[in-house]
Design a protein around this motif. Structure first.
Motif, PDB file in Angstrom:
ATOM      1  N   VAL A   6       1.041  -0.755   0.194  1.00 17.17           N
ATOM      2  CA  VAL A   6      -0.518  -0.274  -0.430  1.00 17.17           C
ATOM      3  C   VAL A   6       0.975   1.591   0.221  1.00 17.17           C
ATOM      4  CG1 VAL A   6      -1.717   1.208   1.278  1.00 17.17           C
ATOM      5  CG2 VAL A   6      -1.827  -1.134   1.208  1.00 17.17           C
ATOM      6  N   THR A   7       0.334   2.339  -1.068  1.00 15.84           N
ATOM      7  CA  THR A   7       1.401   3.630  -0.372  1.00 15.84           C
ATOM      8  C   THR A   7       0.423   4.221  -0.147  1.00 15.84           C
ATOM      9  OG1 THR A   7       0.359   3.764  -2.838  1.00 15.84           O
ATOM     10  CG2 THR A   7       2.077   2.876  -2.623  1.00 15.84           C
ATOM     11  N   ASN A   8       1.059   5.310  -0.180  1.00 16.56           N
ATOM     12  CA  ASN A   8      -0.729   6.376   1.161  1.00 16.56           C
ATOM     13  C   ASN A   8       0.843   7.376   1.629  1.00 16.56           C
ATOM     14  OD1 ASN A   8      -2.509   7.608   2.635  1.00 16.56           O
ATOM     15  ND2 ASN A   8      -3.431   5.995   3.425  1.00 16.56           N
ATOM     16  N   ILE A   9       0.032   8.288   2.272  1.00 20.41           N
ATOM     17  CA  ILE A   9       0.940   9.799   2.673  1.00 20.41           C
ATOM     18  C   ILE A   9       0.646   9.730   4.566  1.00 20.41           C
ATOM     19  CG2 ILE A   9       0.357  12.344   2.904  1.00 20.41           C
ATOM     20  CD1 ILE A   9      -0.033  12.418  -0.959  1.00 20.41           C
ATOM     21  N   GLY A  10       2.011   9.952   5.085  1.00 23.74           N
ATOM     22  CA  GLY A  10       1.643   9.655   6.864  1.00 23.74           C
ATOM     23  C   GLY A  10       1.742  10.957   6.799  1.00 23.74           C
ATOM     24  N   ARG A  11       1.878  11.407   8.218  1.00 22.24           N
ATOM     25  CA  ARG A  11       2.250  12.647   8.899  1.00 22.24           C
ATOM     26  C   ARG A  11       3.392  13.290   8.856  1.00 22.24           C
ATOM     27  NH1 ARG A  11       2.289  11.661  15.725  1.00 22.24           N
ATOM     28  NH2 ARG A  11       3.699   9.840  15.247  1.00 22.24           N
ATOM     29  N   PHE A  12       4.743  12.201   8.159  1.00 21.43           N
ATOM     30  CA  PHE A  12       6.372  12.012   8.118  1.00 21.43           C
ATOM     31  C   PHE A  12       6.506  11.923   6.442  1.00 21.43           C
ATOM     32  CE2 PHE A  12       6.153   9.662  12.359  1.00 21.43           C
ATOM     33  CZ  PHE A  12       6.164  11.235  12.790  1.00 21.43           C
ATOM     34  N   GLY A  13       5.462  12.206   5.923  1.00 18.53           N
ATOM     35  CA  GLY A  13       5.121  12.338   4.660  1.00 18.53           C
ATOM     36  C   GLY A  13       4.717  10.694   3.745  1.00 18.53           C
ATOM     37  N   ALA A  14       4.993  10.386   2.522  1.00 18.73           N
ATOM     38  CA  ALA A  14       4.222   9.725   1.795  1.00 18.73           C
ATOM     39  C   ALA A  14       5.214   8.122   1.928  1.00 18.73           C
ATOM     40  CB  ALA A  14       4.991   9.960  -0.204  1.00 18.73           C
ATOM     41  N   TYR A  15       4.615   6.810   2.074  1.00 15.96           N
ATOM     42  CA  TYR A  15       5.295   6.185   2.476  1.00 15.96           C
ATOM     43  C   TYR A  15       4.806   4.689   1.646  1.00 15.96           C
ATOM     44  CZ  TYR A  15       0.925   5.155   5.167  1.00 15.96           C
ATOM     45  OH  TYR A  15       0.065   5.226   5.804  1.00 15.96           O
ATOM     46  N   VAL A  16       5.279   3.370   1.633  1.00 20.18           N
ATOM     47  CA  VAL A  16       4.757   2.176   1.145  1.00 20.18           C
ATOM     48  C   VAL A  16       4.862   1.216   2.440  1.00 20.18           C
ATOM     49  CG1 VAL A  16       5.537   0.762  -0.188  1.00 20.18           C
ATOM     50  CG2 VAL A  16       5.919   2.406  -1.252  1.00 20.18           C
ATOM     51  N   LYS A  17       3.577   0.977   2.124  1.00 16.26           N
ATOM     52  CA  LYS A  17       3.629  -0.368   3.539  1.00 16.26           C
ATOM     53  C   LYS A  17       3.435  -1.921   2.796  1.00 16.26           C
ATOM     54  CE  LYS A  17       0.698  -1.409   7.020  1.00 16.26           C
ATOM     55  NZ  LYS A  17      -0.695  -1.023   7.513  1.00 16.26           N
ATOM     56  N   TYR A  18       4.345  -2.645   3.534  1.00 10.03           N
ATOM     57  CA  TYR A  18       4.327  -4.089   3.203  1.00 10.03           C
ATOM     58  C   TYR A  18       4.177  -4.843   4.450  1.00 10.03           C
ATOM     59  CZ  TYR A  18       9.351  -4.521   4.289  1.00 10.03           C
ATOM     60  OH  TYR A  18      10.281  -3.678   5.065  1.00 10.03           O
ATOM     61  N   GLY A  19       3.422  -5.236   4.760  1.00  6.95           N
ATOM     62  CA  GLY A  19       2.901  -6.212   5.963  1.00  6.95           C
ATOM     63  C   GLY A  19       2.703  -4.616   7.139  1.00  6.95           C
ATOM     64  N   SER A  20       3.532  -5.579   7.985  1.00  6.84           N
ATOM     65  CA  SER A  20       3.395  -4.334   9.705  1.00  6.84           C
ATOM     66  C   SER A  20       4.159  -3.552   9.123  1.00  6.84           C
ATOM     67  CB  SER A  20       3.007  -5.122  10.205  1.00  6.84           C
ATOM     68  OG  SER A  20       4.814  -5.951  10.174  1.00  6.84           O
ATOM     69  N   LYS A  21       5.106  -3.097   7.928  1.00  9.15           N
ATOM     70  CA  LYS A  21       6.953  -2.295   7.828  1.00  9.15           C
ATOM     71  C   LYS A  21       6.262  -1.194   7.102  1.00  9.15           C
ATOM     72  CE  LYS A  21       9.919  -6.413   9.338  1.00  9.15           C
ATOM     73  NZ  LYS A  21      10.849  -6.594   9.177  1.00  9.15           N
ATOM     74  N   TYR A  22       7.456  -0.233   7.525  1.00 11.88           N
ATOM     75  CA  TYR A  22       6.767   1.034   6.662  1.00 11.88           C
ATOM     76  C   TYR A  22       8.140   1.229   6.088  1.00 11.88           C
ATOM     77  CZ  TYR A  22       2.567   1.667   9.124  1.00 11.88           C
ATOM     78  OH  TYR A  22       1.280   1.740   9.701  1.00 11.88           O
ATOM     79  N   VAL A  23       7.849   1.625   4.198  1.00  9.89           N
ATOM     80  CA  VAL A  23       9.640   2.605   4.007  1.00  9.89           C
ATOM     81  C   VAL A  23       8.741   4.073   3.353  1.00  9.89           C
ATOM     82  CG1 VAL A  23      10.673   2.109   1.997  1.00  9.89           C
ATOM     83  CG2 VAL A  23       9.505  -0.001   2.832  1.00  9.89           C
ATOM     84  N   SER A  24      10.434   5.120   3.481  1.00 17.99           N
ATOM     85  CA  SER A  24       9.970   6.336   2.732  1.00 17.99           C
ATOM     86  C   SER A  24       9.389   6.456   1.742  1.00 17.99           C
ATOM     87  CB  SER A  24      10.324   6.795   4.467  1.00 17.99           C
ATOM     88  OG  SER A  24      10.774   6.769   5.050  1.00 17.99           O
TER      89      SER A  24
END
Length: 212
Positions: A6-24
């Motif tokens: 999943v790609t989305n925008i959070g409070r620290f900017g855009a990110y990629v989420k895979y499972g329970s982990k995040y990548v900026s």
């Protein structure tokens, strides 16, 4: 690996989420391709693998590779590893002993989305209380000033003006009373009226015709 991406925008900017982990993510999360998202995930896994030297899976104790070299952390304290020790050979007991001797990390102030430290709350509350007290005092002073009627200014007469003038000159001069001034002015008016009447009689007699 069978997990959703999943790609989305959070409070620290855009990110990629895979499972329970995040990548900026530096790109636009609405237009990024799946291939680029997978590449970001691969780089993140490699960075984590290089960062985590050992993970004991007990009390969050890990041996990590940091900016200034390897260290031990349990997310509350950070302990340095002696230079003559291989970080991969650190045991769990040694890690616990080093963490016990390590100082507690100081609390940081208010961050971008963090909460303010407890010490700052007391200061802000004290400042608010002092400001409120000063505002209450100012309001009370304004109310008292409005409630107090203004003093009437004394009316200056001829006598008071003469007295004040004599005080400034260094002499005391008593002004003449009003009755005496009126009496002195009365004879002059009477004399002036009698003179006018006589002159009118004389003029009338000069023009009068003699009787036969």
């Amino acid at each position: 690996e069978g997990e959703d991406i999943v790609t989305n925008i959070g409070r620290f900017g855009a990110y990629v989420k895979y499972g329970s982990k995040y990548v900026s993510l530096k790109e636009d999360p609405y237009t990024v391709t799946l291939e680029h998202a997978l590449e970001c995930i691969r780089l993140k896994i490699e960075a984590d693998a290089n960062r985590i030297i050992q993970d004991f899976a007990v009390d969050n104790i890990q041996v990590l590779n940091g900016r200034y070299g390897p260290y031990i952390s349990n997310k509350e304290k950070n302990a340095r590893i002696p230079k003559d020790r291989d970080p991969k050979s650190i045991t769990l007991e040694e890690a616990r002993a080093l963490l016990e001797a390590a100082p507690v990390r100081p609390m940081r102030g208010r961050g971008r989305f963090g909460k303010k430290a407890p010490g700052g709350a007391g200061k802000s509350a004290a400042g608010k209380g002092a400001g409120k007290g000063a505002a209450d005092k100012g309001a009370a002073a304004t109310t008292a000033a409005k409630a107090t009627p203004p003093k009437e200014k004394p009316v200056k007469t001829a006598a008071t003006k003469a007295k004040s003038k004599s005080k400034t000159n260094g002499t005391t001069v008593q002004p003449p009373p009003a009755a005496a001034a009126g009496a002195a002015a009365a004879p002059k008016k009477a004399v002036a009226k009698s003179v006018i009447k006589r002159s009118e009689k004389d003029k009338a007699g000069a023009h009068a015709k003699p009787r036969r």
